[in-house]
Write a protein that holds these residues in place. Structure first.
Motif, short mmCIF file in Angstrom:
data_model
loop_
_atom_site.label_atom_id
_atom_site.label_comp_id
_atom_site.label_asym_id
_atom_site.label_seq_id
_atom_site.Cartn_x
_atom_site.Cartn_y
_atom_site.Cartn_z
N ARG A 126 0.84 -1.21 0.00
CA ARG A 126 0.00 0.00 0.00
C ARG A 126 0.87 1.25 0.00
O ARG A 126 0.61 2.21 -0.74
CB ARG A 126 -0.92 0.01 1.23
N ARG A 127 1.92 1.25 0.80
CA ARG A 127 2.79 2.42 0.88
C ARG A 127 3.51 2.67 -0.43
O ARG A 127 3.70 3.81 -0.86
CB ARG A 127 3.79 2.26 2.02
N VAL A 128 3.94 1.59 -1.08
CA VAL A 128 4.59 1.74 -2.39
C VAL A 128 3.60 2.30 -3.40
O VAL A 128 3.92 3.21 -4.18
CB VAL A 128 5.15 0.38 -2.88
N ARG A 129 2.37 1.80 -3.37
CA ARG A 129 1.35 2.26 -4.32
C ARG A 129 1.04 3.74 -4.12
O ARG A 129 0.90 4.49 -5.09
CB ARG A 129 0.08 1.43 -4.15
N VAL A 130 0.95 4.18 -2.86
CA VAL A 130 0.68 5.59 -2.58
C VAL A 130 1.78 6.47 -3.17
O VAL A 130 1.52 7.51 -3.78
CB VAL A 130 0.57 5.83 -1.06
N ARG A 131 3.03 6.05 -3.02
CA ARG A 131 4.14 6.83 -3.56
C ARG A 131 4.15 6.82 -5.08
O ARG A 131 4.43 7.86 -5.72
CB ARG A 131 5.48 6.29 -3.02
N GLU A 132 3.82 5.68 -5.68
CA GLU A 132 3.76 5.61 -7.14
C GLU A 132 2.68 6.53 -7.70
O GLU A 132 2.88 7.24 -8.69
CB GLU A 132 3.49 4.17 -7.59
N GLU A 133 1.53 6.53 -7.05
CA GLU A 133 0.43 7.37 -7.51
C GLU A 133 0.75 8.85 -7.34
O GLU A 133 0.17 9.70 -8.02
CB GLU A 133 -0.84 7.02 -6.73
N ALA A 134 1.68 9.16 -6.43
CA ALA A 134 2.10 10.54 -6.23
C ALA A 134 3.17 10.96 -7.23
O ALA A 134 3.59 12.12 -7.25
CB ALA A 134 2.62 10.73 -4.81
N GLY A 135 3.63 10.00 -8.08
CA GLY A 135 4.56 10.35 -9.15
C GLY A 135 5.94 9.71 -9.05
O GLY A 135 6.78 9.89 -9.95
N GLU A 136 6.21 8.96 -7.98
CA GLU A 136 7.53 8.33 -7.85
C GLU A 136 7.63 7.09 -8.73
O GLU A 136 6.64 6.39 -8.95
CB GLU A 136 7.79 7.94 -6.39
N ARG A 137 8.84 6.82 -9.22
CA ARG A 137 9.06 5.55 -9.95
C ARG A 137 9.03 4.41 -8.93
O ARG A 137 9.33 4.59 -7.75
CB ARG A 137 10.41 5.60 -10.65
N ARG A 138 8.67 3.22 -9.42
CA ARG A 138 8.52 2.08 -8.51
C ARG A 138 9.81 1.78 -7.74
O ARG A 138 9.77 1.53 -6.53
CB ARG A 138 8.07 0.84 -9.28
N LYS A 139 10.93 1.83 -8.43
CA LYS A 139 12.21 1.54 -7.78
C LYS A 139 12.46 2.51 -6.63
O LYS A 139 12.89 2.10 -5.53
CB LYS A 139 13.34 1.63 -8.80
N GLU A 140 12.17 3.81 -6.87
CA GLU A 140 12.37 4.82 -5.84
C GLU A 140 11.39 4.63 -4.69
O GLU A 140 11.74 4.80 -3.52
CB GLU A 140 12.20 6.22 -6.44
N ALA A 141 10.14 4.28 -5.04
CA ALA A 141 9.12 4.09 -4.02
C ALA A 141 9.48 2.91 -3.11
O ALA A 141 9.33 2.98 -1.88
CB ALA A 141 7.76 3.85 -4.68
N ILE A 142 9.95 1.83 -3.70
CA ILE A 142 10.34 0.64 -2.93
C ILE A 142 11.49 0.99 -1.98
O ILE A 142 11.50 0.61 -0.80
CB ILE A 142 10.73 -0.52 -3.87
N ALA A 143 12.47 1.73 -2.49
CA ALA A 143 13.62 2.10 -1.66
C ALA A 143 13.19 2.98 -0.49
O ALA A 143 13.66 2.79 0.65
CB ALA A 143 14.65 2.82 -2.52
N ALA A 144 12.30 3.92 -0.76
CA ALA A 144 11.84 4.83 0.30
C ALA A 144 11.05 4.09 1.37
O ALA A 144 11.23 4.33 2.56
CB ALA A 144 10.99 5.95 -0.31
#
Length: 282
Positions: free
Chosen positions: A240-258
Motif C-alpha cells: 500500500r505504501r509503495v502504491r501511494v508513492r507511485e500514484e504521487a509520481g515516484e518511480r517504482r524503484k524509488e518508491a520501494i527504496a523509500a
C-alpha cells in the motif's frame, strides 16, 4: 492613537456557550464586521444585546475589498470586532487578511476566546490529542483530494478536517484508500447542537455509514500514521505504501527504496511483497 482589532469566537451550535465578553464586545465595538449579518442579528437577539456601532459584512466575497476600509477605521482609533458564523475568525473562515494587514500597521490585535469545532472534535474523538494537525477543507475534485491526502499519508500527528455532508462519503473512502481501511477515525456531526453525534470506527466502516447520507456540520478526526517497526508491517501495508508513492509520481524503484527505509527493512523484502501482490492481482 490606533484602535484595536478584536477577534471573537462565536458559538458553534448552542448559543449558551457564548462567553460573557462576547456580549460586552458586541455592545461596545465601534464597528462589528460579520461574516453574515443575518446570523449576527440572530445571535445578538439570543444574547439580548444591541450593537451600538456600525455593522458591516465581511465574508469571502468582499474580504479583499473591505480589509483596507477596516484598517482605516482601526488607524483612526476604532475598536473593530470581527465575528464569523461559528467558531474563531481566521480558522477556515474570513479573518486572516485583516489580521495580517493590522499587524503590518502595528495595530493591536486581541481575541475573545470561544468555542472551537476543531478542539471540541479532538476532545470527543477518543484519538490521541497531544499532537495534532488541522488540515481544514480538502479540495472538491477527486484527483486533487487524493493528492492532498497523500501528502500527509505518513503524518504521525492526529489529523483534523472540515467537510461538507454531501462529500463526506467520498472523502472517507479516499482516506481509507490512502491511509488504510483500518485507520481509526471519528466523524463529529452537529457539535453542541440538538442532534450532536460522534461516530467512531475504522475509515472503511465510516465510509459505508456515510454513504447512506449524512446531514449537518461535519468535523472529521483521523488517527495519525502508526509508529511501526519492521515486525509490525505486513506485506499488504508495504504494498500500500509503495502504491501511494507511485500514484504521487515516484518511480517504482524509488518508491520501494523509500518504503524500505521507512520500515527499516531490506529493499528485497519490499520488492518481493510488491511482486507477490502483482502476481496475486492486488
Amino acid at each position: 492613537m490606533t484602535g484595536t482589532l478584536v477577534l471573537a469566537g462565536t458559538p458553534i451550535g448552542d448559543t449558551a456557550d457564548a462567553p460573557p465578553r462576547l456580549a460586552e464586545e458586541l455592545a461596545g465595538a465601534d464597528v462589528v464586521a460579520a461574516e453574515d449579518t443575518r446570523r449576527l442579528r440572530r445571535l445578538t437577539q439570543a444574547l439580548g444585546v444591541t450593537p451600538k456601532g456600525r455593522v458591516v459584512s465581511y465574508f469571502e466575497g468582499n474580504e479583499s475589498a473591505r480589509t483596507p476600509e477596516l484598517v482605516e477605521e482601526l488607524l483612526g482609533g476604532a475598536r473593530v470586532l470581527l465575528v464569523t458564523d461559528a467558531g474563531m475568525p481566521s480558522v477556515s473562515d474570513p479573518g486572516y487578511r485583516l489580521v495580517a494587514a493590522a499587524v503590518e500597521k502595528d495595530i493591536r490585535v486581541t481575541a475573545v476566546p470561544g468555542p472551537s469545532a476543531v478542539l471540541t472534535a479532538l476532545a470527543l474523538s477518543g484519538l490521541p490529542v497531544d499532537r495534532f494537525c488541522f488540515e481544514g477543507f480538502l479540495p472538491r475534485k477527486a484527483g486533487e483530494r487524493l493528492s492532498r491526502l497523500r501528502e500527509v499519508a505518513d503524518e504521525r500527528r492526529t489529523l483534523v478536517y472540515f467537510e461538507a455532508p454531501h462529500r463526506l462519503d467520498d472523502t472517507l473512502a479516499a482516506m481509507a484508500e490512502v491511509f488504510g481501511a483500518q485507520r481509526r477515525a471519528a466523524v463529529c456531526r452537529e457539535l453542541t447542537k440538538t442532534y450532536e453525534e460522534v461516530r467512531r470506527g475504522p475509515l472503511d466502516e465510516l465510509a459505508r455509514w456515510a454513504a447512506e447520507g449524512v446531514r449537518g456540520e461535519i468535523t472529521v478526526v483521523v488517527e495519525g500514521a502508526p509508529e511501526t517497526g519492521p515486525e509490525e508491517l505486513d506485506a499488504e501495508e508495504l504494498v500500500r505504501r509503495v502504491r501511494v508513492r507511485e500514484e504521487a509520481g515516484e518511480r517504482r524503484k524509488e518508491a520501494i527504496a523509500a518504503v524500505a527505509v521507512e520500515a527499516g527493512l531490506p529493499k528485497r523484502v519490499v520488492f518481493d511483497a510488491v511482486v507477490a501482490a502483482k502476481r496475486g492481482g492486488a
